[in-house]
Design a protein around this motif. Sequence first.
Motif, PDB file in Angstrom:
ATOM      1  N   UNK A 157       0.837  -1.198   0.000  1.00  0.00           N
ATOM      2  CA  UNK A 157       0.000   0.000   0.000  1.00  0.00           C
ATOM      3  C   UNK A 157       0.872   1.248   0.000  1.00  0.00           C
ATOM      4  N   UNK A 158       1.872   1.271   0.899  1.00  0.00           N
ATOM      5  CA  UNK A 158       2.783   2.408   0.986  1.00  0.00           C
ATOM      6  C   UNK A 158       3.548   2.571  -0.319  1.00  0.00           C
ATOM      7  N   UNK A 159       4.035   1.463  -0.805  1.00  0.00           N
ATOM      8  CA  UNK A 159       4.813   1.469  -2.048  1.00  0.00           C
ATOM      9  C   UNK A 159       3.965   1.981  -3.218  1.00  0.00           C
ATOM     10  N   UNK A 160       2.729   1.514  -3.292  1.00  0.00           N
ATOM     11  CA  UNK A 160       1.834   1.931  -4.368  1.00  0.00           C
ATOM     12  C   UNK A 160       1.560   3.426  -4.354  1.00  0.00           C
ATOM     13  N   UNK A 161       1.387   3.987  -3.174  1.00  0.00           N
ATOM     14  CA  UNK A 161       1.139   5.414  -3.063  1.00  0.00           C
ATOM     15  C   UNK A 161       2.368   6.216  -3.466  1.00  0.00           C
ATOM     16  N   UNK A 162       3.531   5.745  -3.093  1.00  0.00           N
ATOM     17  CA  UNK A 162       4.765   6.453  -3.465  1.00  0.00           C
ATOM     18  C   UNK A 162       4.974   6.450  -4.973  1.00  0.00           C
ATOM     19  N   UNK A 163       4.684   5.307  -5.584  1.00  0.00           N
ATOM     20  CA  UNK A 163       4.809   5.219  -7.048  1.00  0.00           C
ATOM     21  C   UNK A 163       3.834   6.180  -7.716  1.00  0.00           C
ATOM     22  N   UNK A 164       2.592   6.201  -7.221  1.00  0.00           N
ATOM     23  CA  UNK A 164       1.587   7.097  -7.782  1.00  0.00           C
ATOM     24  C   UNK A 164       1.985   8.555  -7.594  1.00  0.00           C
ATOM     25  N   UNK A 185      -4.610  12.082 -17.926  1.00  0.00           N
ATOM     26  CA  UNK A 185      -4.217  10.881 -17.198  1.00  0.00           C
ATOM     27  C   UNK A 185      -5.415   9.972 -16.927  1.00  0.00           C
ATOM     28  N   UNK A 186      -6.462  10.542 -16.374  1.00  0.00           N
ATOM     29  CA  UNK A 186      -7.643   9.732 -16.051  1.00  0.00           C
ATOM     30  C   UNK A 186      -8.873  10.633 -16.003  1.00  0.00           C
ATOM     31  N   UNK A 187      -9.276  11.193 -17.144  1.00  0.00           N
ATOM     32  CA  UNK A 187     -10.408  12.126 -17.143  1.00  0.00           C
ATOM     33  C   UNK A 187     -11.721  11.491 -16.716  1.00  0.00           C
ATOM     34  N   UNK A 235      -8.770   9.846  -8.283  1.00  0.00           N
ATOM     35  CA  UNK A 235      -8.214  11.177  -8.560  1.00  0.00           C
ATOM     36  C   UNK A 235      -7.002  11.433  -7.681  1.00  0.00           C
ATOM     37  N   UNK A 236      -7.114  11.058  -6.387  1.00  0.00           N
ATOM     38  CA  UNK A 236      -6.021  11.294  -5.439  1.00  0.00           C
ATOM     39  C   UNK A 236      -4.770  10.528  -5.833  1.00  0.00           C
ATOM     40  N   UNK A 237      -4.931   9.271  -6.220  1.00  0.00           N
ATOM     41  CA  UNK A 237      -3.786   8.442  -6.590  1.00  0.00           C
ATOM     42  C   UNK A 237      -3.155   8.926  -7.895  1.00  0.00           C
ATOM     43  N   UNK A 238      -4.006   9.239  -8.884  1.00  0.00           N
ATOM     44  CA  UNK A 238      -3.505   9.614 -10.212  1.00  0.00           C
ATOM     45  C   UNK A 238      -2.822  10.974 -10.214  1.00  0.00           C
TER      46      UNK A 238
END
Length: 479
Positions: A365-372, A431-433, A444-447
Motif C-alpha cells: 500500500x505504501x509502495x503503491x502510493x509512493x509510485x503514484x 491521465x484519467x479524465x 483522482x487522489x492516486x492519479x
Amino acid sequence: MAETDANSMKQQLKTRHVSMIALGGSIGTGLFLTSGSSVAQAGPFGAIAAYIAIGIMVYFLMTSLGEMATFAPTSGSFAEYGNRFVDPAFGFALGWNYWFNWAITLAVDTVTVGLVAQFWLPQVPSWIFSAIALTLIFLINLFSVKTFGETEFWLSLIKVVTISFFLFIGVLAIFGIIHSDVDVMKNLNVGQHGFVGGWQGVLSVFVVAGFSFQGTELIGITAGEAKDPSKSVPKAIHSVFWRILLFYIGAIFVISALVYYQDPRLMSSADSGNVMMSPFTIVFKNAGIAFAASLMNAVILTSVLSAANSGTYASTRTLYSLAQKGQAPKIFGRLTKNGVPLASLLLTMAVGLVAFTSEMKGGNVVYGWLVSASGLTGFLAWMGIAISHLRFRRAYVAQGNKVEDLIYKAKWFPAGPIIALVMSLAVICLQDPQSFANWQWDKIAVTYLSVPIFVIPYLGYKIIKKTKVVPLKEVDLKD
C-alpha cells in the motif's frame, strides 16, 4: 566554496557519456514491455502517430534545455534555471519534485530487478536481488562521475545493440527472408487503416509515450559535469533524439507488422510482470530464436539497472544544486574528493530502501502510493523546462543581447516551448479524465498526487520567503 565544488565536478563526462546517459534514461522497460500495449490500444499507425507527436514535443524540450545548458551549464539543470529565470519558489518546487521523482524511481527499479532476476532463480527471495542492485548502484555512483559515466555508457550500449538486432531480425521477417507465417499487410491494416479506437485510442497512447521518453532531460543534468558542454550538449541532443525516435518508431512498426494487435500476449504485456509478454520476445520466438526469453530477460535486467543508475545520478545532482542555493540543508551541497555529493547520494539511497517495504505487511500500500505520487513529476519537469526557456529568451533580449550570439539556439522559438508546454499540460489532464465524470476521489487522489506535491512546496516557499517572479531586466544571465 560553491565555485570550487562546481569546478571539481566539471570536465569529467565525455560527449559519448552525455549521449548515453540520456539514452539510457529514456530507453527502458517502457520500450521493451509496454510498447506492445500501445499497439493493442491504438493500432499500428495510431501508436506510431502518438510516439511521433510526443517525440516532436520532446525534441522542442531538448533544444530548449540545450540553449540554456550551453549558455549556463549547471548540474542542477532546469531547477537552477527555474530559480534564475522564473522565481526562486518555482525552482525550489521544481528541484524537490524532480529529486523525489528519481528517488522513487530508484525504489521502483530495485523492486523490478528482484522480480526480473527471479526468472532464473525463482526460489531466491526477490529482496536479495534488490539489495544487491541497490548496493551496486551505490558503489557505481560513489567512486566518481567518470566511473558512473563509463558504466552507464556500456549499460546503454547493450540496449542499443539489442534494439538494433531486433530491428534487423524484424526486417528480415517482414520481407520473408526469415520464415514466417505472419500476414504483415493484414496486421498493419487493422481497424481504420491501422488506427484503432479513433482519436481516443491515440490520446491514450500519449500518456504511455510520454513516460517512455522521460529521461531525455538528463542531458541538462550532465551539462554541469560535461567536458566542453558547448559542443557535447548540442551533439548529444541531436544524436539522442534521432536514435530514440528511430528505435521507438522502428520497434513499434516491427511489432505491429509481425504481431496481431489483439494477440493476448501483446495486450497483457502492460499489466504482466512476466517477461514472456515482452513484444520483443514474441517477435524473437516467432522468428525461431529459441533463447529469446532468456535474452530479453537479461536485457530488461540491464535496462532497469541502467535506468536506476541514471536516476540516482540525476537525483543526487539535483539535491546538490538545491543545497548550493540554500534550498536544502548545507550538508547536501558538500562533495567528496571525487566530486560526488555523498550526503545527497545517501539520502537518495535511503528512499531506495522503500523498495523493501513491498516485502512487509502493508508495504504494498505504501509502495503503491509512493509510485503514484511520482507518476506525473516528469511531465511537471518538462513544463518547468518550457517555462524557464520562455523566460530566459525574453530576459536575454530584454537585457540588450542578440539571439545570434547564443552558442546554441533552440528550434522554432517561441512556438517550440509553447507547443511542449501545452502538450505536457494536456498529457497531465488526460491521465484519467473519466475519474472526474463520477468524481471518484480515490482514483483522482492516486492519479494526480504529483500535482499537490509540486504546488504545496511552491506556495509554501513563496509565502515563507516572500519571493516574486524575477523581472526580466533583473534576471541573472551570468554564464
